[in-house]
Motif scaffolding. Sequence first.
Motif, short mmCIF file in Angstrom:
data_model
loop_
_atom_site.label_atom_id
_atom_site.label_comp_id
_atom_site.label_asym_id
_atom_site.label_seq_id
_atom_site.Cartn_x
_atom_site.Cartn_y
_atom_site.Cartn_z
N GLU A 43 85.75 44.01 17.42
CA GLU A 43 87.13 44.37 17.73
C GLU A 43 88.09 43.87 16.65
O GLU A 43 89.03 44.57 16.26
N ILE A 44 87.84 42.67 16.13
CA ILE A 44 88.68 42.13 15.07
C ILE A 44 88.54 42.96 13.80
O ILE A 44 89.54 43.27 13.13
N GLU A 45 87.31 43.32 13.45
CA GLU A 45 87.10 44.14 12.26
C GLU A 45 87.80 45.49 12.40
O GLU A 45 88.42 45.97 11.45
N THR A 47 90.44 46.15 14.30
CA THR A 47 91.88 45.91 14.23
C THR A 47 92.32 45.66 12.80
O THR A 47 93.37 46.15 12.37
N TYR A 48 91.54 44.92 12.03
CA TYR A 48 91.86 44.65 10.63
C TYR A 48 91.93 45.96 9.84
O TYR A 48 92.87 46.19 9.08
N GLU A 49 90.91 46.80 10.01
CA GLU A 49 90.88 48.08 9.29
C GLU A 49 92.07 48.96 9.70
O GLU A 49 92.73 49.57 8.86
N LYS A 50 92.33 49.03 10.98
CA LYS A 50 93.44 49.84 11.48
C LYS A 50 94.78 49.33 10.94
O LYS A 50 95.63 50.10 10.52
N THR A 51 94.94 48.01 10.94
CA THR A 51 96.18 47.41 10.43
C THR A 51 96.34 47.70 8.95
O THR A 51 97.45 48.04 8.49
N SER A 52 95.25 47.61 8.21
CA SER A 52 95.32 47.89 6.77
C SER A 52 95.74 49.33 6.51
O SER A 52 96.58 49.60 5.64
N LYS A 53 95.19 50.25 7.27
CA LYS A 53 95.55 51.66 7.11
C LYS A 53 97.01 51.89 7.49
O LYS A 53 97.73 52.64 6.81
N ASN A 54 97.46 51.25 8.55
CA ASN A 54 98.86 51.40 8.97
C ASN A 54 99.81 50.83 7.91
O ASN A 54 100.84 51.44 7.63
N GLU A 55 99.47 49.69 7.35
CA GLU A 55 100.32 49.11 6.31
C GLU A 55 100.39 50.02 5.10
O GLU A 55 101.45 50.16 4.48
N LEU A 56 99.29 50.64 4.75
CA LEU A 56 99.28 51.58 3.62
C LEU A 56 100.18 52.77 3.91
O LEU A 56 100.96 53.20 3.05
N GLU A 57 100.11 53.28 5.13
CA GLU A 57 100.95 54.43 5.49
C GLU A 57 102.44 54.04 5.49
O GLU A 57 103.29 54.85 5.15
N ILE A 58 102.73 52.82 5.86
CA ILE A 58 104.12 52.34 5.84
C ILE A 58 104.60 52.15 4.40
O ILE A 58 105.74 52.46 4.05
N PHE A 59 103.71 51.69 3.55
CA PHE A 59 104.07 51.42 2.16
C PHE A 59 104.31 52.71 1.38
O PHE A 59 105.18 52.76 0.51
N LYS A 60 103.55 53.77 1.68
CA LYS A 60 103.68 55.03 0.93
C LYS A 60 105.11 55.57 0.91
O LYS A 60 105.65 55.87 -0.16
N PRO A 61 105.78 55.73 2.04
CA PRO A 61 107.16 56.25 2.00
C PRO A 61 108.11 55.32 1.25
O PRO A 61 109.01 55.80 0.54
#
Length: 68
Positions: A43-45, A47-61
């Motif tokens: 579950e932690i792994e 969540t980590y992957e999901k968080t990383s992807k979300n941060e990337l999507e936030i950073f793009k704009p």
Amino acid sequence: MVLALRDRQQESDAKLENLSFNVHKLHGDIVSIKDTVTDIKGEIEFTYEKTSKNELEIFKPKREHTEG
């Protein structure tokens, strides 16, 4: 004398049986804890992957806004 020895042997056998039961119970508890830790690790792994992807999507704009 023989009766005393037999009684002591029965007492020792009962204690050994109880100790064996406790060891088996602890073994089962440890297996259960290991399974739980494995589940939590997964579950932690995730969540980590999901968080990383979300941060990337936030950073793009933000990056496109500063470059544009």
